[in-house]
Design a protein around this motif. Structure first.
Motif, PDB file in Angstrom:
ATOM      1  N   LEU A 113      15.131  72.485  61.145  1.00 13.93           N
ATOM      2  CA  LEU A 113      14.695  71.682  60.356  1.00 13.93           C
ATOM      3  C   LEU A 113      15.460  70.104  60.998  1.00 13.93           C
ATOM      4  N   ARG A 114      16.947  70.393  60.855  1.00 13.59           N
ATOM      5  CA  ARG A 114      17.946  69.563  61.120  1.00 13.59           C
ATOM      6  C   ARG A 114      17.677  68.963  62.405  1.00 13.59           C
ATOM      7  N   GLN A 115      17.481  69.682  63.362  1.00 14.64           N
ATOM      8  CA  GLN A 115      17.208  69.250  64.779  1.00 14.64           C
ATOM      9  C   GLN A 115      15.783  68.301  64.684  1.00 14.64           C
ATOM     10  N   TYR A 116      14.988  68.810  63.937  1.00 12.94           N
ATOM     11  CA  TYR A 116      13.720  68.013  63.796  1.00 12.94           C
ATOM     12  C   TYR A 116      13.779  66.492  63.375  1.00 12.94           C
ATOM     13  N   ALA A 117      14.848  66.588  62.485  1.00 15.54           N
ATOM     14  CA  ALA A 117      15.075  65.327  61.729  1.00 15.54           C
ATOM     15  C   ALA A 117      15.832  64.174  62.529  1.00 15.54           C
ATOM     16  N   GLU A 118      16.602  65.105  63.543  1.00 13.62           N
ATOM     17  CA  GLU A 118      17.245  64.184  64.653  1.00 13.62           C
ATOM     18  C   GLU A 118      16.440  63.573  65.674  1.00 13.62           C
ATOM     19  N   HIS A 119      15.187  64.086  65.751  1.00 15.19           N
ATOM     20  CA  HIS A 119      14.549  63.673  66.995  1.00 15.19           C
ATOM     21  C   HIS A 119      13.081  62.935  66.513  1.00 15.19           C
ATOM     22  N   HIS A 120      12.770  63.029  65.087  1.00 18.84           N
ATOM     23  CA  HIS A 120      11.773  62.323  64.696  1.00 18.84           C
ATOM     24  C   HIS A 120      11.758  61.309  63.714  1.00 18.84           C
ATOM     25  N   ILE A 121      10.946  60.218  63.477  1.00 20.80           N
ATOM     26  CA  ILE A 121      11.026  59.095  62.369  1.00 20.80           C
ATOM     27  C   ILE A 121      10.326  59.507  61.358  1.00 20.80           C
ATOM     28  N   PHE A 122      10.669  59.575  60.172  1.00 19.06           N
ATOM     29  CA  PHE A 122      10.028  59.536  59.065  1.00 19.06           C
ATOM     30  C   PHE A 122      10.407  58.976  57.800  1.00 19.06           C
ATOM     31  N   ASP A 123       9.634  58.502  56.760  1.00 21.93           N
ATOM     32  CA  ASP A 123      10.091  57.946  55.545  1.00 21.93           C
ATOM     33  C   ASP A 123      10.877  58.955  54.540  1.00 21.93           C
ATOM     34  N   SER A 124       9.812  60.028  54.187  1.00 23.98           N
ATOM     35  CA  SER A 124      10.539  60.787  53.012  1.00 23.98           C
ATOM     36  C   SER A 124      10.079  62.172  53.392  1.00 23.98           C
TER      37      SER A 124
END
Length: 205
Positions: A113-124
């Motif tokens: 999940l942390r890796q996903y957050a590093e490579h994707h843009i999202f609001d919340s």
């Protein structure tokens, strides 16, 4: 020891036993699909017959507490909890709050999940059936607003403890049945948000 208790019908045996680190040392959680209160005394006698100090805690959906003959005593806010690890940080989790039994698998999911957050843009982030928000915080980190929806109030204290660890002040814990609460918040979920759906064993229905 369980097999020696033949007077307890097999349908009332636990279908799983989980071992946890607790605030008082090693502990076991017995998970039942059915647990008539009248059987509480049988389990009290059985657990206290084991050759080690044990405590007994029964959790059924959103009701949990110390078993007493004929009933389950209500949980208290001061109850010492189990230990869980989130991204290298140790948390104390109420026994009636959901936590993963396999810490290795949980850590792997948190890393992904942390890796996903590093490579994707999202609001919340919206974490449905979120427990104390372990998955949601792994994704939201300190940068993204997080909403956890959870039916059990026992998860709330650990949720806010985890918010401090994650350094995320933009969080909220919505307690209640998902399908009763969802109509009031569904319009706030946008196409730029990430929704985590990790339902209980019975599924999302």
């Amino acid at each position: 020891a369980l097999l020696d208790r033949q007077e307890i019908p097999e349908e009332f045996w636990p279908y799983r036993v989980q071992l946890h680190e607790t605030a008082e040392g090693a502990g076991a959680m017995l998970i039942f699909t059915r647990f008539p209160p009248k059987l509480a005394q049988h389990w009290i006698e059985l657990m206290h017959s084991l050759p080690s100090p044990v405590g007994i805690w029964i959790a059924q959906a959103t009701h949990a507490g110390i078993p007493k003959p004929g009933r389950i005593a209500p949980a208290t806010s001061g109850t010492r909890g189990m230990k869980a690890v989130w991204m290298g940080h140790t948390l104390e989790v109420h026994p009636a709050s959901f936590t993963q039994a396999n810490p290795g698998a949980e850590e792997l999911v948190h890393v992904r999940l942390r890796q996903y957050a590093e490579h994707h843009i999202f609001d919340s982030v919206w974490d449905l059936y979120g427990g104390y928000g372990a998955l949601g915080f792994a994704l939201a980190g300190s940068r993204h607003p997080l909403t956890v929806m959870e039916v059990s109030s026992y998860s709330e204290r650990t949720f806010y403890d985890l918010a401090k660890i994650a350094g995320n002040p933009r969080v909220r814990f919505l307690r209640g049945d998902l399908f009763e609460r969802m109509p009031s918040v569904v319009d706030a979920i946008s196409e730029n948000d990430v929704v985590i759906l990790d339902p209980p064993r019975s599924g999302s229905h």
